[in-house]
Design an enzyme around this catalytic site. Structure first.
Site, mmCIF file in Angstrom:
data_model
loop_
_atom_site.group_PDB
_atom_site.id
_atom_site.type_symbol
_atom_site.label_atom_id
_atom_site.label_comp_id
_atom_site.label_asym_id
_atom_site.label_seq_id
_atom_site.Cartn_x
_atom_site.Cartn_y
_atom_site.Cartn_z
ATOM 1 N N GLU A 37 13.979 -0.544 -11.123
ATOM 2 C CA GLU A 37 15.031 -1.072 -9.768
ATOM 3 C C GLU A 37 15.366 -2.366 -10.330
ATOM 4 O O GLU A 37 14.448 -3.481 -10.081
ATOM 5 C CB GLU A 37 14.689 -0.798 -8.804
ATOM 6 N N HIS A 70 18.681 1.286 -7.543
ATOM 7 C CA HIS A 70 17.349 2.044 -7.274
ATOM 8 C C HIS A 70 17.315 3.156 -8.256
ATOM 9 O O HIS A 70 17.213 4.179 -7.931
ATOM 10 C CB HIS A 70 17.210 2.476 -6.056
ATOM 11 N N ARG A 73 24.240 3.317 0.969
ATOM 12 C CA ARG A 73 23.876 4.721 0.071
ATOM 13 C C ARG A 73 24.291 5.903 0.842
ATOM 14 O O ARG A 73 24.437 6.985 0.252
ATOM 15 C CB ARG A 73 22.528 4.511 -0.659
ATOM 16 N N ARG A 98 18.781 12.432 -3.758
ATOM 17 C CA ARG A 98 17.138 11.930 -4.410
ATOM 18 C C ARG A 98 17.443 11.836 -5.806
ATOM 19 O O ARG A 98 17.297 13.045 -6.500
ATOM 20 C CB ARG A 98 16.271 12.818 -3.796
ATOM 21 N N ASP A 137 3.855 1.038 -6.898
ATOM 22 C CA ASP A 137 5.187 0.372 -6.035
ATOM 23 C C ASP A 137 4.906 -0.869 -5.987
ATOM 24 O O ASP A 137 4.188 -1.478 -5.143
ATOM 25 C CB ASP A 137 4.809 1.267 -4.610
HETATM 26 O O1 TA6 Z 1 11.574 1.404 -4.329
HETATM 27 C C1 TA6 Z 1 10.527 1.653 -4.112
HETATM 28 C C2 TA6 Z 1 10.565 2.362 -2.417
HETATM 29 O O2 TA6 Z 1 10.608 1.405 -1.642
HETATM 30 C C3 TA6 Z 1 9.183 3.239 -2.255
HETATM 31 O O3 TA6 Z 1 8.565 2.399 -1.617
HETATM 32 C C4 TA6 Z 1 9.921 4.599 -1.728
HETATM 33 O O4 TA6 Z 1 9.819 4.183 -0.283
HETATM 34 C C5 TA6 Z 1 11.164 4.676 -2.262
HETATM 35 O O5 TA6 Z 1 11.468 3.230 -2.384
HETATM 36 C C6 TA6 Z 1 12.243 5.764 -1.786
HETATM 37 O O6 TA6 Z 1 12.661 5.256 -0.691
HETATM 38 P P1 TA6 Z 1 13.516 6.182 0.074
HETATM 39 O O7 TA6 Z 1 14.111 5.412 1.226
HETATM 40 O O8 TA6 Z 1 14.930 6.548 -1.005
HETATM 41 O O9 TA6 Z 1 12.785 7.485 0.340
#
Ligand code: TA6
Length: 278
Positions: free
Chosen positions: A254, A154, A84, A59, A197
């Site tokens: 991102e 990301h 990933r 994370r 978002d």
């Molecule tokens: O990039 C934004 C997003 O799509 C959010 O909607 C949130 O879900 C974030 O990515 C984190 O996603 P993850 O799959 O890493 O928990």
């Protein structure tokens, strides 16, 4: 200096140090999870409660979303693809000069990837660590039929206090608000006072994260879309690997090929999604 390190649970990563900066890149996901220029605070945010466990995405840092961004058309498949959480191989390491280190990692197709995505491919991530951080994600269609590619670097940026930062460079760009499913056009800089978002399109210039006296510039190539995301209070409390107050000190900007910006690769064709962060 480039060394291979292992955490107590065996989680493996490369540690890079040169005269300009330091970085850490996990073998799982080719996941850059630490980057700090000497004399500065870390540029990337990583959750203090993030697991560093096989099969679970770290994370924070820079998760590689590939070969799709967001949810697949098949809801049984993992959000943001599978790259990933898979093991990449370190293909090349090079100390270009005292201030610059280059690492290339490769994810090879396998029975496991073919089960998730029925295409043969070549995928590399080249990371250059120095006073500037550069990441180039190159996909080649090694199959005999075209495929459509979605991707994102990301990037989780560390910020001083989310309410005090703004994002410049996306003024006038259209965006999809993932929270409401509606479309808008950005007016002025982006500030943060609630869950945000958004997937921006027609991105054709540098994006700037302005955080007090620190301005971080993100220049993209091979990308016409960018995602800006902060979970804010409620969603943060539901997110895995995040503490309730994590939203205060992180912001995702991102570099992407998302939604209308996905790319169709003919057999033998390649595409590079590149982000240069300075
Ligand atoms: O990039 C934004 C997003 O799509 C959010 O909607 C949130 O879900 C974030 O990515 C984190 O996603 P993850 O799959 O890493 O928990």
């Amino acid at each position: 200096m480039i060394t291979t390190q292992r955490m107590e649970n065996g989680f493996e990563y490369l540690e890079i140090r040169n005269a300009a900066a330091e970085a850490k890149i996990a073998s799982q996901g080719a996941h850059l999870f630490h980057y700090r220029r000497h004399g500065e605070t870390p540029l990337l945010w990583v959750s203090a409660t993030s697991p560093f466990e096989t099969g679970t995405a770290i994370r924070g840092g820079v998760p590689v979303c590939w070969p799709w961004f967001g949810m697949s058309s098949d809801p049984a498949l993992p959000q943001h693809g599978f790259a990933r959480t898979m093991m990449w191989a370190v293909e090349q390491t090079e100390e270009i000069d005292a201030d610059t280190t280059r690492v290339v990692l490769r994810l090879a197709p396998s029975e496991a990837t073919l089960k998730l995505w029925p295409h043969r491919f070549a995928l590399t991530l080249e990371i250059t660590v120095g006073a500037v951080l550069s990441m180039s994600l190159t996909t080649t269609n090694a199959d005999d039929r075209p495929f459509t590619l979605g991707a994102a670097l990301h990037t989780y940026f560390a910020v001083s206090q989310i309410a005090d930062v703004r994002v410049e460079g996306l003024e006038g760009r259209p965006y999809f608000d993932a929270l409401t499913g509606t479309r808008h056009r950005q007016e002025g800089a982006i500030g943060f006072a609630e869950e945000t978002d958004r997937v921006y399109q027609e991105v054709d210039g540098a994006i700037r994260l302005v955080d007090g006296t620190r301005t971080v510039t993100i220049a993209n190539e091979g990308s016409a879309s960018a995602v800006v995301w902060n979970p804010w209070i409620a969603k943060c409390s539901r997110m895995s690997g995040m503490a309730p107050d994590s939203y205060l000190t992180m912001l995702c900007i991102e570099s992407a090929n998302a939604m209308e910006d996905v790319r169709t690769l003919q057999p033998g064709a390649s595409h590079t999604l590149k982000a240069v962060i300075g």
